[in-house]
Design a protein around this motif. Structure first.
Motif, PDB file in Angstrom:
ATOM      1  N   TYR A  82      -1.941   3.782  -2.219  1.00 27.63           N
ATOM      2  CA  TYR A  82      -3.672   3.762  -1.833  1.00 27.63           C
ATOM      3  C   TYR A  82      -3.761   2.200  -1.034  1.00 27.63           C
ATOM      4  O   TYR A  82      -2.908   1.590  -1.255  1.00 27.63           O
ATOM      5  CB  TYR A  82      -4.439   4.137  -2.973  1.00 27.63           C
ATOM      6  CG  TYR A  82      -4.162   3.077  -4.065  1.00 27.63           C
ATOM      7  CD1 TYR A  82      -4.827   1.874  -3.885  1.00 27.63           C
ATOM      8  CD2 TYR A  82      -3.316   3.442  -5.141  1.00 27.63           C
ATOM      9  CE1 TYR A  82      -4.605   0.835  -5.196  1.00 27.63           C
ATOM     10  CE2 TYR A  82      -3.031   2.520  -6.097  1.00 27.63           C
ATOM     11  CZ  TYR A  82      -3.773   1.483  -6.398  1.00 27.63           C
ATOM     12  OH  TYR A  82      -3.509   0.293  -7.199  1.00 27.63           O
ATOM     13  N   LEU A  83      -4.940   2.158  -0.513  1.00 30.38           N
ATOM     14  CA  LEU A  83      -5.347   0.901   0.086  1.00 30.38           C
ATOM     15  C   LEU A  83      -6.847   0.514  -0.575  1.00 30.38           C
ATOM     16  O   LEU A  83      -7.619   1.334  -0.584  1.00 30.38           O
ATOM     17  CB  LEU A  83      -5.486   0.934   1.773  1.00 30.38           C
ATOM     18  CG  LEU A  83      -6.052  -0.110   2.453  1.00 30.38           C
ATOM     19  CD1 LEU A  83      -5.501  -0.303   3.729  1.00 30.38           C
ATOM     20  CD2 LEU A  83      -7.533  -0.019   2.569  1.00 30.38           C
ATOM     21  N   CYS A  93       0.567  -1.294   0.076  1.00 29.67           N
ATOM     22  CA  CYS A  93       0.063  -0.077  -0.083  1.00 29.67           C
ATOM     23  C   CYS A  93       0.838   1.184   0.036  1.00 29.67           C
ATOM     24  O   CYS A  93       0.684   2.189  -0.664  1.00 29.67           O
ATOM     25  CB  CYS A  93      -0.955   0.009   1.128  1.00 29.67           C
ATOM     26  SG  CYS A  93      -2.111  -1.430   1.036  1.00 29.67           S
ATOM     27  N   ARG A  94       1.750   1.150   0.699  1.00 28.73           N
ATOM     28  CA  ARG A  94       2.799   2.594   0.734  1.00 28.73           C
ATOM     29  C   ARG A  94       3.490   2.609  -0.648  1.00 28.73           C
ATOM     30  O   ARG A  94       3.692   3.807  -1.071  1.00 28.73           O
ATOM     31  CB  ARG A  94       3.944   2.179   1.570  1.00 28.73           C
ATOM     32  CG  ARG A  94       3.434   2.480   3.347  1.00 28.73           C
ATOM     33  CD  ARG A  94       4.514   2.274   4.267  1.00 28.73           C
ATOM     34  NE  ARG A  94       4.012   2.621   5.403  1.00 28.73           N
ATOM     35  CZ  ARG A  94       4.844   2.551   6.680  1.00 28.73           C
ATOM     36  NH1 ARG A  94       6.195   2.410   6.415  1.00 28.73           N
ATOM     37  NH2 ARG A  94       4.179   2.878   7.742  1.00 28.73           N
ATOM     38  N   SER A 127     -12.445  -9.683 -11.800  1.00 31.12           N
ATOM     39  CA  SER A 127     -13.093  -8.772 -11.015  1.00 31.12           C
ATOM     40  C   SER A 127     -13.249  -9.034  -9.543  1.00 31.12           C
ATOM     41  O   SER A 127     -12.755 -10.250  -9.031  1.00 31.12           O
ATOM     42  CB  SER A 127     -14.556  -8.851 -11.644  1.00 31.12           C
ATOM     43  OG  SER A 127     -15.494  -9.936 -11.152  1.00 31.12           O
ATOM     44  N   HIS A 128     -13.258  -7.865  -8.672  1.00 34.45           N
ATOM     45  CA  HIS A 128     -13.157  -8.164  -7.297  1.00 34.45           C
ATOM     46  C   HIS A 128     -14.206  -7.269  -6.516  1.00 34.45           C
ATOM     47  O   HIS A 128     -14.357  -6.271  -7.059  1.00 34.45           O
ATOM     48  CB  HIS A 128     -11.849  -7.964  -6.835  1.00 34.45           C
ATOM     49  CG  HIS A 128     -10.611  -7.910  -8.056  1.00 34.45           C
ATOM     50  ND1 HIS A 128      -9.954  -9.381  -7.937  1.00 34.45           N
ATOM     51  CD2 HIS A 128     -10.192  -7.497  -8.755  1.00 34.45           C
ATOM     52  CE1 HIS A 128      -9.091  -9.448  -8.842  1.00 34.45           C
ATOM     53  NE2 HIS A 128      -9.090  -8.294  -9.395  1.00 34.45           N
ATOM     54  N   VAL A 134      -7.878  -6.647   3.313  1.00 31.27           N
ATOM     55  CA  VAL A 134      -7.154  -5.535   2.277  1.00 31.27           C
ATOM     56  C   VAL A 134      -6.914  -6.454   0.854  1.00 31.27           C
ATOM     57  O   VAL A 134      -6.663  -7.604   0.833  1.00 31.27           O
ATOM     58  CB  VAL A 134      -5.791  -5.209   2.743  1.00 31.27           C
ATOM     59  CG1 VAL A 134      -4.881  -4.357   1.714  1.00 31.27           C
ATOM     60  CG2 VAL A 134      -6.072  -4.175   4.025  1.00 31.27           C
ATOM     61  N   TYR A 135      -7.199  -5.870  -0.355  1.00 28.42           N
ATOM     62  CA  TYR A 135      -7.116  -6.409  -1.646  1.00 28.42           C
ATOM     63  C   TYR A 135      -5.619  -6.195  -2.079  1.00 28.42           C
ATOM     64  O   TYR A 135      -5.254  -5.141  -2.366  1.00 28.42           O
ATOM     65  CB  TYR A 135      -8.215  -6.110  -2.631  1.00 28.42           C
ATOM     66  CG  TYR A 135      -7.959  -6.429  -3.968  1.00 28.42           C
ATOM     67  CD1 TYR A 135      -7.955  -7.929  -4.323  1.00 28.42           C
ATOM     68  CD2 TYR A 135      -7.393  -5.697  -4.915  1.00 28.42           C
ATOM     69  CE1 TYR A 135      -7.494  -8.379  -5.614  1.00 28.42           C
ATOM     70  CE2 TYR A 135      -6.955  -6.057  -6.211  1.00 28.42           C
ATOM     71  CZ  TYR A 135      -6.949  -7.479  -6.397  1.00 28.42           C
ATOM     72  OH  TYR A 135      -6.706  -7.784  -7.874  1.00 28.42           O
ATOM     73  N   LEU A 136      -4.904  -7.180  -2.608  1.00 31.25           N
ATOM     74  CA  LEU A 136      -3.694  -6.914  -3.170  1.00 31.25           C
ATOM     75  C   LEU A 136      -3.814  -7.379  -4.647  1.00 31.25           C
ATOM     76  O   LEU A 136      -4.139  -8.479  -4.729  1.00 31.25           O
ATOM     77  CB  LEU A 136      -2.391  -7.669  -2.465  1.00 31.25           C
ATOM     78  CG  LEU A 136      -2.471  -7.259  -0.580  1.00 31.25           C
ATOM     79  CD1 LEU A 136      -1.319  -8.133  -0.168  1.00 31.25           C
ATOM     80  CD2 LEU A 136      -2.108  -5.894  -0.552  1.00 31.25           C
ATOM     81  N   ARG A 137      -2.946  -6.822  -5.474  1.00 33.29           N
ATOM     82  CA  ARG A 137      -3.154  -7.050  -6.801  1.00 33.29           C
ATOM     83  C   ARG A 137      -2.887  -8.441  -7.256  1.00 33.29           C
ATOM     84  O   ARG A 137      -3.405  -9.108  -8.145  1.00 33.29           O
ATOM     85  CB  ARG A 137      -2.585  -5.955  -7.726  1.00 33.29           C
ATOM     86  CG  ARG A 137      -2.980  -6.091  -9.049  1.00 33.29           C
ATOM     87  CD  ARG A 137      -2.664  -4.696  -9.949  1.00 33.29           C
ATOM     88  NE  ARG A 137      -3.306  -4.826 -11.171  1.00 33.29           N
ATOM     89  CZ  ARG A 137      -3.467  -3.736 -12.017  1.00 33.29           C
ATOM     90  NH1 ARG A 137      -3.468  -2.538 -11.409  1.00 33.29           N
ATOM     91  NH2 ARG A 137      -4.048  -3.950 -13.228  1.00 33.29           N
TER      92      ARG A 137
END
Length: 303
Positions: free
Chosen positions: A188-189, A183-184, A241-242, A230-233
Motif C-alpha cells: 500500500y501507499l 510500498c511494494r 502521529s502523522h 509519500v509517507y514512509l514509516r
C-alpha cells in the motif's frame, strides 16, 4: 469547447445537450424550468425546449407536468451501470467499498486510468459527508500525478516516468526508488496531507496536461518532486502521529498487472497503528475487487 485529448472537432448542438445534462447533474436536488435553464446556460429558449423534450422522451430527464420543470431521469442509471461494466467494475465492488467506508467512517474510492486520464470510477462516502470529489471526475495522468497507478507495475512505471511532466519537477531518484521498494513490500501507499497537495488536486481536476505557463509555475511551487508526499514509516515524527491525506492499494487483472487503485480518504492525523489498521483493511478490499475481476495478486514480501 473541446475536451482534453479530443481531436479539436466539435459539434455545437451536441455540446448544448451535454451542457444541459452536466448542469442538471451538478444540481441533483433541484428542478429547473425551460426559461431558467436557458438563462443559466446562455441558450435560446426554443433550443433549450427542443433538447429537454428529446431528453425527456428518451428518459434521460424527467418532466414534472405540474410545474413544468426538469431533472435527471432514470435512463441515465442504465448508462451508468453499463459504463461500469465496460470498465470491468462489478456491483460487488461498491459493496466492498461500502464496508470499508462504514468501518472507518471515511470515503472509499475506486479509480483507474482511462484514455490516459485518472478517472474516479466508484465512490462511497459516509452518510452526510461531503467527499469533495465525484464519480467521473478526472485528472491528468503525468508526473507527478498518478504514481499510485503505476507503482506496482514496472512497465507502466517506466511509461509514466517518460511522459512530459505536468509541471517542472526536481526528481530525486534515490527517494523515488525507496518509495517504490517500500510500498511494494508493504502492499500500500500512504500519502501525507499537505496544503499544497490539497490545492494541487483542486486545481488539476478536469484539466488537460497542457497547462498555461503561469499555472505550471504555480503548481511547481506546490509539488516539485515525485513521491515527496509519500509517507514512509521510518520517517516518523516525535509525537507519533502523522497528517494523512489518503491510503491506496492496487487492484490487479488476470495478468497480475495493476489496473486500478482502491483508496481510503483520511484527511486527519493518524498514529502508525491506525495507519496500519486502515491499510490492512484497504488491501483486503483491493484483493476482493481483484478476485471479482478474475485477477491475481502478486506475492508480497512484507508482513
Amino acid at each position: 469547447m473541446s475536451t482534453p485529448g479530443s481531436s479539436g472537432r466539435t459539434s455545437p448542438p451536441t455540446e448544448r445537450v451535454v451542457q444541459i445534462l452536466n448542469f442538471l447533474a451538478d444540481h441533483p436536488d433541484q428542478r429547473f424550468g425551460v426559461s431558467e435553464l436557458a438563462r443559466r446556460l446562455g441558450l435560446s429558449k426554443p433550443t433549450c425546449l427542443g433538447i429537454v423534450t428529446a431528453l425527456a422522451d428518451a428518459g434521460y430527464v424527467l418532466r414534472d407536468d405540474v410545474d413544468k420543470t426538469y431533472r435527471l431521469g432514470p435512463a441515465l442509471i442504465r448508462l451508468g451501470h453499463r459504463t461500469q461494466e465496460s470498465l470491468r467494475v462489478s456491483p460487488g465492488a461498491r459493496d466492498e467499498l461500502s464496508r470499508l467506508s462504514a468501518r472507518f467512517g471515511a470515503t472509499a474510492a475506486l479509480s483507474g486510468v482511462i484514455d490516459d486520464r485518472i478517472t474516479l470510477i466508484e465512490l462511497v462516502a459516509p452518510p452526510g459527508a461531503r467527499s469533495g470529489v465525484e464519480v467521473g471526475q478526472s485528472y491528468p495522468f503525468a508526473p507527478p500525478i498518478g504514481l499510485m497507478f503505476v507503482l506496482w507495475d514496472d512497465e507502466a512505471l517506466r511509461e509514466w516516468l517518460s511522459k512530459e511532466p505536468t509541471l517542472p519537477l526536481r526528481t530525486k531518484t534515490a527517494r523515488l526508488h525507496r518509495v517504490i521498494e517500500t510500498c511494494r513490500t508493504a502492499g500500500y501507499l500512504v500519502e501525507r496531507l499537505t496544503p499544497g497537495g490539497r490545492r494541487l488536486y483542486a486545481l488539476m481536476a478536469g484539466m488537460s496536461t497542457e497547462l498555461p505557463d503561469e499555472l505550471r509555475a504555480l503548481l511547481g511551487e506546490l509539488v516539485s518532486d515525485i513521491g515527496e508526499r509519500v509517507y514512509l514509516r521510518d520517517e516518523a515524527t516525535p509525537d507519533g502521529s502523522h497528517d494523512i491525506s489518503v491510503i491506496s492499494a492496487p487492484v490487479f487483472d488476470h495478468h497480475r498487472r495493476q489496473v486500478m487503485v482502491v483508496s481510503l480518504h483520511i484527511g486527519k492525523a493518524l498514529t502508525d497503528n491506525e495507519i496500519t489498521e486502515r491499510a490492512q483493511a484497504l488491501m483486503t478490499t483491493a484483493d476482493a475487487i481483484t478476485e471479482q475481476l478474475g485477477g491475481g495478486v502478486p506475492k508480497r514480501t512484507g508482513p
